[in-house]
Each structure stands twice: as C-alpha cells, then as structure tokens.
Design a protein around this motif. Structure first.
Motif, PDB file in Angstrom:
ATOM      1  N   GLY A   1      14.546 127.828 -59.850  1.00 24.27           N
ATOM      2  CA  GLY A   1      13.823 126.277 -59.126  1.00 24.27           C
ATOM      3  C   GLY A   1      12.690 126.677 -60.390  1.00 24.27           C
ATOM      4  N   GLU A   2      12.152 127.153 -61.185  1.00 18.35           N
ATOM      5  CA  GLU A   2      11.051 127.082 -61.720  1.00 18.35           C
ATOM      6  C   GLU A   2      11.306 125.685 -62.903  1.00 18.35           C
ATOM      7  N   LEU A   3      12.868 125.764 -63.683  1.00 19.10           N
ATOM      8  CA  LEU A   3      13.511 124.959 -64.280  1.00 19.10           C
ATOM      9  C   LEU A   3      13.413 123.356 -63.950  1.00 19.10           C
ATOM     10  N   VAL A   4      13.627 123.347 -62.283  1.00 23.63           N
ATOM     11  CA  VAL A   4      13.687 122.005 -61.369  1.00 23.63           C
ATOM     12  C   VAL A   4      12.624 121.882 -60.919  1.00 23.63           C
ATOM     13  N   VAL A   5      11.834 122.439 -60.660  1.00 19.87           N
ATOM     14  CA  VAL A   5      10.435 121.765 -60.683  1.00 19.87           C
ATOM     15  C   VAL A   5       9.681 121.011 -61.846  1.00 19.87           C
ATOM     16  N   THR A   6      10.025 121.916 -63.080  1.00 19.75           N
ATOM     17  CA  THR A   6       9.174 121.481 -64.072  1.00 19.75           C
ATOM     18  C   THR A   6      10.398 120.067 -64.740  1.00 19.75           C
ATOM     19  N   GLU A   7      11.390 119.460 -64.671  1.00 19.39           N
ATOM     20  CA  GLU A   7      11.845 118.055 -64.746  1.00 19.39           C
ATOM     21  C   GLU A   7      11.101 117.084 -63.872  1.00 19.39           C
ATOM     22  N   LEU A   8      11.155 117.570 -62.471  1.00 17.90           N
ATOM     23  CA  LEU A   8      10.684 116.571 -61.629  1.00 17.90           C
ATOM     24  C   LEU A   8       9.555 116.020 -61.473  1.00 17.90           C
ATOM     25  N   VAL A   9       8.368 117.556 -62.530  1.00 18.23           N
ATOM     26  CA  VAL A   9       7.575 116.819 -62.668  1.00 18.23           C
ATOM     27  C   VAL A   9       7.448 116.141 -64.002  1.00 18.23           C
ATOM     28  N   ALA A  10       8.089 116.429 -65.117  1.00 16.72           N
ATOM     29  CA  ALA A  10       8.149 115.887 -66.467  1.00 16.72           C
ATOM     30  C   ALA A  10       8.026 114.574 -65.707  1.00 16.72           C
ATOM     31  N   ASN A  11       9.153 114.493 -65.083  1.00 15.88           N
ATOM     32  CA  ASN A  11       9.845 112.862 -64.534  1.00 15.88           C
ATOM     33  C   ASN A  11       8.835 112.282 -64.346  1.00 15.88           C
ATOM     34  N   THR A  12       7.738 112.861 -62.717  1.00 13.12           N
ATOM     35  CA  THR A  12       6.540 112.041 -62.224  1.00 13.12           C
ATOM     36  C   THR A  12       5.633 111.885 -63.619  1.00 13.12           C
ATOM     37  N   VAL A  13       5.103 112.729 -64.215  1.00  9.77           N
ATOM     38  CA  VAL A  13       4.496 112.073 -65.003  1.00  9.77           C
ATOM     39  C   VAL A  13       4.511 110.915 -66.322  1.00  9.77           C
ATOM     40  N   GLU A  14       5.964 111.288 -66.913  1.00  5.04           N
ATOM     41  CA  GLU A  14       6.534 109.694 -67.986  1.00  5.04           C
ATOM     42  C   GLU A  14       7.108 108.540 -66.471  1.00  5.04           C
ATOM     43  N   HIS A  15       7.175 108.873 -65.855  1.00  5.79           N
ATOM     44  CA  HIS A  15       7.444 107.019 -64.913  1.00  5.79           C
ATOM     45  C   HIS A  15       6.020 106.655 -63.802  1.00  5.79           C
ATOM     46  N   ALA A  16       5.789 107.634 -63.188  1.00  4.15           N
ATOM     47  CA  ALA A  16       4.830 107.252 -61.865  1.00  4.15           C
ATOM     48  C   ALA A  16       3.775 106.640 -62.227  1.00  4.15           C
ATOM     49  N   ARG A  17       2.969 106.754 -61.072  1.00  2.00           N
ATOM     50  CA  ARG A  17       1.691 105.694 -61.511  1.00  2.00           C
ATOM     51  C   ARG A  17       0.652 106.958 -60.708  1.00  2.00           C
ATOM     52  N   GLY A  18      -0.668 106.658 -60.793  1.00  2.00           N
ATOM     53  CA  GLY A  18      -1.595 107.474 -59.362  1.00  2.00           C
ATOM     54  C   GLY A  18      -2.639 108.692 -60.518  1.00  2.00           C
ATOM     55  N   HIS A  19      -2.915 109.278 -60.128  1.00  3.40           N
ATOM     56  CA  HIS A  19      -3.459 110.315 -60.739  1.00  3.40           C
ATOM     57  C   HIS A  19      -3.354 111.515 -60.348  1.00  3.40           C
ATOM     58  N   HIS A  20      -2.287 111.981 -59.294  1.00  2.00           N
ATOM     59  CA  HIS A  20      -1.345 112.624 -59.159  1.00  2.00           C
ATOM     60  C   HIS A  20      -0.605 112.993 -58.562  1.00  2.00           C
ATOM     61  N   VAL A  21       0.117 114.170 -58.397  1.00  3.77           N
ATOM     62  CA  VAL A  21       1.024 114.713 -57.406  1.00  3.77           C
ATOM     63  C   VAL A  21       1.356 115.340 -56.627  1.00  3.77           C
ATOM     64  N   ARG A  22       2.089 115.275 -55.423  1.00  2.83           N
ATOM     65  CA  ARG A  22       2.303 116.530 -54.805  1.00  2.83           C
ATOM     66  C   ARG A  22       3.591 117.154 -54.768  1.00  2.83           C
ATOM     67  N   VAL A  23       3.477 119.155 -54.706  1.00  2.39           N
ATOM     68  CA  VAL A  23       4.776 119.288 -55.742  1.00  2.39           C
ATOM     69  C   VAL A  23       5.116 120.605 -53.777  1.00  2.39           C
ATOM     70  N   THR A  24       5.735 120.148 -53.593  1.00  2.00           N
ATOM     71  CA  THR A  24       6.424 121.365 -52.031  1.00  2.00           C
ATOM     72  C   THR A  24       7.790 121.559 -52.450  1.00  2.00           C
ATOM     73  N   LEU A  25       7.531 123.141 -51.058  1.00  2.00           N
ATOM     74  CA  LEU A  25       8.408 123.982 -51.361  1.00  2.00           C
ATOM     75  C   LEU A  25       8.265 123.955 -49.813  1.00  2.00           C
ATOM     76  N   THR A  26       9.944 123.725 -49.004  1.00  2.00           N
ATOM     77  CA  THR A  26      10.159 123.874 -47.891  1.00  2.00           C
ATOM     78  C   THR A  26      11.362 124.757 -47.719  1.00  2.00           C
ATOM     79  N   ARG A  27      11.542 125.902 -46.970  1.00  2.00           N
ATOM     80  CA  ARG A  27      12.566 126.653 -46.537  1.00  2.00           C
ATOM     81  C   ARG A  27      13.468 125.851 -45.653  1.00  2.00           C
ATOM     82  N   VAL A  28      14.913 125.508 -45.614  1.00  5.98           N
ATOM     83  CA  VAL A  28      14.708 125.282 -45.070  1.00  5.98           C
ATOM     84  C   VAL A  28      16.314 125.688 -44.048  1.00  5.98           C
ATOM     85  N   GLY A  29      16.467 126.593 -44.498  1.00  2.00           N
ATOM     86  CA  GLY A  29      17.594 127.535 -44.009  1.00  2.00           C
ATOM     87  C   GLY A  29      17.666 129.102 -44.528  1.00  2.00           C
ATOM     88  N   PRO A  30      18.571 129.784 -43.988  1.00  2.36           N
ATOM     89  CA  PRO A  30      18.213 131.006 -44.832  1.00  2.36           C
ATOM     90  C   PRO A  30      18.802 131.242 -46.244  1.00  2.36           C
TER      91      PRO A  30
END
Length: 179
Positions: free
Chosen positions: A88-117
């Motif tokens: 999970g830490e590796l996945v979120v690191t990569e997703l945040v890195a992509n946002t930093v590199e390619h998105a716009r705006g000053h903030h990002v939102r990180v969410t974790l949702t329990r979608v099942g057992p």
C-alpha cells in the motif's frame, strides 16, 4: 472554486470524494503524532451507510508522499491489514508522484476505503483531467515505471474522471499475490 457533490456511477453518494480538494464537510478528525513531534490530521469517516474511509489533503509536492504513506500504514493497521501495508505504501507513493509530476493545483487528496473483507482501495484525487497512461520504460530510463508497479501490486487499478479532475486508484487484497 465551488465543489458540487455528484452521485457516483454505481449510485453511491461520493460527496467527500467530489469535494476532496475543497472544504471538509462532516468528517470526524483524529490527530496522530508523526515523526519528530509533527502532528498530522487524518480524517476518518465511518457512517452506517458507507464504507470505512480515511482521507487526507496534502500539498501537491514530492514531500507529501511521506504523509500519504503514513496515512496508508495508519488505516491498514487500524483495519488489521498490516500484511499489505508495504504494498500500500508503494502504491500510494507512485500515485502521489504521478500527481506531483503531471497534475495541476496546489493540493491532492489521498483516500483509503475499505471496500470489502481484506480489501482496500487507495486513491489519489487531483484537478487534472488528463488520464494517466501506463508505458513501458526503456532499460536506460530512470522514470516511467510507476503505473507498471501499481498494476503489479494491485488486484485492479483505474481512473475515474470527474468534472473537475480525476481519481486514480488501486485496490489491494490481503492474501492475494499480484506479482
């Protein structure tokens, strides 16, 4: 900028996700101590009609990957899913890195949702409408492997387009080897 809630394609109310980069609404805040006595606010939302969720708004900066990893470890530990926290830490690191590199705006939102057992969705919300594209990096390239890593570590991943941007997510499942 006004943030208007909308129903998700599956009919659920994703008000918090649609308002992710705007003002917080109705979530209970819990404060957790962070390294070097820095405090971090993590928003945990649990409603009887919704899935348990942790979320945090962070600056769109490389240093935010650390706070995102802390959020992931906190949520997965609280849910008894420590065994998938490293992935999970590796996945979120990569997703945040992509946002930093390619998105716009000053903030990002990180969410974790329990979608099942034993199953959790890690998502990063940003203001760019440009969808990420998985590519094959050459042997000599130092970049371009992030989404391949996300794909290898998750049981599924994708992008949900929004009027104001997108949500890029990956789902992890305890006991499932994806590599």
């Amino acid at each position: 900028m006004n943030w208007t809630p909308a129903a998700a394609p599956d009919g659920t109310d994703d008000r918090e996700e649609d308002a992710a980069l705007g003002p917080r609404a109705g979530a209970a805040a819990a404060t957790a101590a962070h390294h070097h006595e820095v405090l971090m606010t993590i928003t945990a939302t649990v409603r009887l009609t919704e899935r348990p969720r942790y979320s945090r708004t962070l600056p769109r900066a490389a240093k935010s990957a650390r706070g995102a990893r802390t959020l992931v470890r906190t949520a997965l530990t609280a849910w008894g899913l420590d065994g998938i926290a490293g992935d999970g830490e590796l996945v979120v690191t990569e997703l945040v890195a992509n946002t930093v590199e390619h998105a716009r705006g000053h903030h990002v939102r990180v969410t974790l949702t329990r979608v099942g057992p034993g199953r959790v969705r890690i998502a990063v919300v940003d203001l760019s409408r440009t969808r990420p594209v998985r590519r094959a990096a050459g042997d000599d390239e130092v970049r371009g492997r992030g989404l391949a890593l996300v794909e290898a570590l998750t049981v599924s991943w994708g992008t949900d387009s929004k009027r104001w941007g997108k949500v890029v997510w990956g789902e992890l499942a305890a006991g499932v080897v994806c590599r």
